[in-house]
Design a protein around this motif. Structure first.
Motif: not given
Length: 321
Positions: A136-150
């Motif tokens: 979750t923290r990673y996706a908040l910091m690097y939203p352009q890199q994370v296409e999908q989160l599970v």
């Protein structure tokens, strides 16, 4: 509970899991952080058969390692995914520094640098347990890199501190972690991870953790574990689920009762924390583009409790993107 014979036979692994049998080669990413020379161990499995062009990064939980994703790695690689499963600093095959300011942001940065070294600019991110907080923290910091989160039974679906769980000092965590044994690990996992059930294949993961905690580096292992528990307790992500922008799938075993500090919480506090059957539904409403998949009656680790059912659901979820 483990038998006396089983406890007596606890292996001894090195501080970076030296001696444990891995199904894949463990690569090492060396870097400097906080004036320390560190190395992150990671598994990098190429697609088996026709590649689909996507990379899945799998983040392990507090009492897990990258290798505990083994069943999912096998399935995903045969579906054409490249799969990378790193061990965070302080865990498993990675460095256990004696002094490190742990934060989810720091671990996310470390992982981001690893992925940059592998020239990966787009990923699908899967996080379990503490790895769900980190993802979750990673996706908040690097939203352009994370296409999908599970997020698989992520902890941090509530703020235990705000709900009244007492703070525990790093020194107290350390004394608690020094007492870790194969018997205590199995007792906890049977109750929380597998909803009271047990299968022989779970013993491997008990021995992995017990061997790490029973080896020559057991003091530095326990110390890092204490620092990491303090990070988990004091750095909630709950308040920011609303800020996730990518498609997010919550995969929840509804019988899970995991809650950091529940062992020292007053009875009235303990009674109102760790209810994943409700927490999954609540957080799914907080995340803008979310899908909730529930595994009724399953515990904290559905990917290990029922790998076939879990992995089919995971493959289906990933294919929706």
């Amino acid at each position: 509970m483990c038998s006396a014979a089983a406890v007596g036979a606890t292996p001894q692994y090195g501080p970076e899991l030296q001696g444990f049998s891995f199904p894949y080669p463990v690569e090492k990413y060396s870097f400097t952080s906080q004036s320390e020379a560190l190395a992150m161990g990671y598994i990098d499995v190429k697609p088996q058969g026709k590649a689909n062009g996507r990379t899945v990064v799998m983040m392990h939980g507090k009492n897990f390692c990258g290798v505990t994703w083994q069943d999912s790695i096998e399935v995903l690689s045969h579906q054409g995914y490249r799969v990378i499963a790193p061990d965070q600093i302080g865990f498993c095959t990675s460095t256990k520094p004696t002094h490190y300011q742990y934060s989810f942001q720091q671990l996310a940065l470390n992982t981001h640098q690893l992925l940059n070294s592998l020239h990966l600019d787009k990923i699908t991110l899967v996080g379990h347990s503490t790895g769900g907080m980190l993802a979750t923290r990673y996706a908040l910091m690097y939203p352009q890199q994370v296409e999908q989160l599970v997020l698989v039974n992520p902890i941090g679906l509530e703020d235990w501190k705000a709900k009244g769980v007492p703070w525990r000092s790093v020194d107290d965590w350390y004394q608690r972690e020094l007492k870790t044994s194969a018997e205590s690990i199995k007792k906890y996992e049977q109750k929380t991870y597998y909803a009271g059930q047990w299968k022989p294949e779970y013993d491997r993961w008990v021995n992995m953790l017990a061997g790490l905690n029973n080896g020559p580096g057991k003091k530095v292992v326990a110390w890092n574990s204490a620092l990491l528990y303090d990070m988990i307790f004091t750095q909630p992500v709950w308040y920011e689920f609303k800020d996730l922008t990518m498609p997010t799938t919550l995969m929840i075993g509804t019988a899970d009762t995991t809650a950091i500090g529940s062992d020292i919480a007053p009875p009235e506090v303990k009674a109102r924390i760790g209810h994943y059957n409700a927490l999954g539904k609540q957080v799914a409403k907080m995340i803008p583009h979310s899908t909730l998949i529930e595994f009724a009656g399953m515990g904290h680790a559905p990917q290990m409790e029922d790998p076939v059912r879990f992995n089919q659901a995971l493959v289906d979820a990933l294919s929706q993107h």
